[in-house]
Design a protein around this motif. Sequence first.
Motif, short mmCIF file in Angstrom:
data_model
loop_
_atom_site.label_atom_id
_atom_site.label_comp_id
_atom_site.label_asym_id
_atom_site.label_seq_id
_atom_site.Cartn_x
_atom_site.Cartn_y
_atom_site.Cartn_z
N PRO A 21 -4.21 -16.97 6.67
CA PRO A 21 -4.29 -17.75 7.58
C PRO A 21 -3.41 -18.83 7.38
O PRO A 21 -3.47 -19.59 6.44
CB PRO A 21 -5.80 -18.08 8.00
CG PRO A 21 -6.50 -17.05 7.45
CD PRO A 21 -5.60 -16.37 6.22
N PRO A 154 -3.49 -16.22 12.17
CA PRO A 154 -4.59 -16.89 12.88
C PRO A 154 -5.85 -16.39 11.92
O PRO A 154 -5.89 -15.59 11.14
CB PRO A 154 -4.92 -16.18 14.11
CG PRO A 154 -3.66 -15.39 14.35
CD PRO A 154 -3.12 -15.08 13.17
N GLY A 189 -5.54 -21.28 16.94
CA GLY A 189 -5.40 -20.75 15.64
C GLY A 189 -6.26 -19.68 15.49
O GLY A 189 -6.43 -19.29 14.08
N ALA A 190 -6.97 -18.94 16.28
CA ALA A 190 -7.83 -17.95 16.08
C ALA A 190 -7.45 -16.51 16.91
O ALA A 190 -6.93 -16.92 18.13
CB ALA A 190 -9.11 -18.26 16.30
N THR A 220 -5.20 -17.49 19.81
CA THR A 220 -3.85 -16.69 19.68
C THR A 220 -3.73 -15.57 20.72
O THR A 220 -2.90 -15.16 21.29
CB THR A 220 -3.38 -16.31 18.52
OG1 THR A 220 -3.56 -17.83 17.57
CG2 THR A 220 -2.27 -15.94 18.02
N ARG A 559 -0.41 -23.47 20.85
CA ARG A 559 0.22 -22.77 20.26
C ARG A 559 1.52 -22.43 21.04
O ARG A 559 2.47 -22.32 20.39
CB ARG A 559 -0.46 -21.54 19.94
CG ARG A 559 0.24 -20.18 19.12
CD ARG A 559 -0.85 -18.92 19.18
NE ARG A 559 -0.71 -18.44 20.30
CZ ARG A 559 0.44 -17.42 20.69
NH1 ARG A 559 1.38 -17.16 19.97
NH2 ARG A 559 0.36 -16.75 21.94
#
Length: 641
Positions: A21, A154, A189-190, A220, A559
């Motif tokens: 990650p 992510p 970010g996930a 994401t 993002r």
Amino acid sequence: MGKTIAQKIIAAHLLSGDMTPGSEVALRIDQTLTQDATGTMAYLALEGMNIPRVKTELSIAYVDHNTLQCGFENADDHQYLQTVAAKYGVRFSRPGNGICHQVHLERFGKPGKTLIGSDSHTPTAGGLGMLAFGAGGMDVAAAMGGGAYYITMPRMFRVNLTGALRPGVTAKDISLEILRILSVKGGVGAIIEWGGPGVAALSVPERATITNMGAELGATTSVFPADDVTKAFLAAQGREGDYTPIFADADAVYDRVIDIDLSALTPRIACPHSPDNVKTVAELNVIKVDQVCIGSCTNSSLADLLKVAAILKGKRIAPHVSLSISPGSRQVLSMLAKCGALEDILASGARLLECACGPCIGMGFSPNSGGVSLRTFNRNFLGRSGTRDGQVYLVSPETAAASALRGYITDPMTLDAQPAITMPEQFAIDDSGVLMPLDEEAAKSAQVLRGPNIKEFPVGKTMEDSIAGQVVLKVGDNITTDHIMPAGAKILPYRSNIPFLSKFCFEVCDPAFPERAKATENGIILGGENYGQGSSREHAALVPMYLGVRCVIAKSFARIHVANLINAGILPLTLENAADYDALEQGCALTLENIHKGMEEGILTATAGGKKITLRCDLTKRQRDILLAGGLLKYIGEGGL
Ligand code: MIC
Ligand code: SF4
């Protein structure tokens, strides 16, 4: 160690990078989609890459956003898209054929494959077990040209569903519940994977409602397993051969696990002006409703509209309510017509709109002044409906239909009878709304038609080592790309005309911004948390670039937008010290020095009125090269694909 669904698909498509990650990975992309409002720029970029034909397994250009043809502009764009698609080997979904995400789910999505689309709701296809990402048009063009798609690897979140939904509670309520829990930046970010015993009872379109709104979490992407439900859905679409099972390993490790007990859930509603401003429907049942809109890529499937028809059947909507229905696809509309459900909808007093995005993006059906509008959509950002003071609430189709009848916000759990629907074993398949591209030989001499609305792609400046700039705009947290570059019926027709669009940049925040930015050499925008959330429109980067903006400083970025800024040649910087946000004022001079070294070291110092400000610039080598070149197109021109 076991793998999550996303880790399996990423591993199978990994071109470079390591899957830790935070580090950058390059992915092979199997399918791409564009829609018309972002597609024109994507294909202009593709044309600029000098690649004769797309290299993906499947690429498709949908027309679903700009279908109001109030002048020549939209029709010009459609003609450009149709001819450019035919020439470059891209299928073309004609206007009226449906909303890109709904049609893609029905006809093209495949479990285990990768998809990027120039639309932030591309993760809808995650409902089929596909790994699908929203991206800027230039990134989609690069993928069509055979280039990789780059993401920051992510973290993995898992949402565990237990129990079963009670009658009147829906997949939309699950989407709103996770937004209540995580907020509009909780997914940044996930990748969000959905699992647990509650999943088996959710149909593919219900799963797609949930993955669709993962975009509102800033995730994401979102993904469901591909199981027997997926197989049955694909078989009903005549596509059983496209099925591949995909599950997370039992010992897969997640960074965060969230449990939702479906049996305890009640209908939810997102209040103005943010999708995470969530309450229960029951607590708002005294609010009078002016308008109800049912449709959008979130809630326009056959099952959704059959339930709406069953609630409306034999009843009339309240006289003060205006109700619109936009089926997600021609398949949905024709099946509603065949089974008589359309008649039940129309007899209730509803207005039938085209199979397109329509009111969701402010293309018609704006609410009255100060009006309360209940929508089954995914976004209720300020001004997006086309009415600045409109009060837009996001709800399920069941809540929408029950409220349209009573004229007040209504919890569908209170209905006398819950809608019972029977899904057909086979969907009506008619792909005539999708045109196949020309063969390679015919494509060579084919002409691309470019009306006067198609303007040139703007080109960025190479990044100098120092910039003496000025803060031309200071804005707060959660600024959406709808704030930066509004949509709506008046402006959307100009998506391929950056000079014209630029007059409306940041119109909702500060109408004087375009003139001020244009008059300033080296403009700098200062933003708060989650700057650039929402739509994938790269216009929110290209237009500021056209107006002379060189750098955006924020507390944090969304993002897709940060990727679009880099692709446009705009330097994204984050404040090391959030308190410096207060020290910087609109209009202040700000100098950036040793930018090149700073970009490499990830840290840069700016000077504003004698004060030193530390800024982070987390950029990969590829991103630095793009900025140094002056944007993605120039970088590719220099051999960077
Ligand atoms: C949206 O829902 O905001 C849009 C319109 O579909 C956008 C794309 C665009 O701005 O054209 C998105 O979600 O990316
Ligand atoms: Fe269209 Fe609305 Fe979906 Fe965007 S969110 S793709 S405008 S239906």
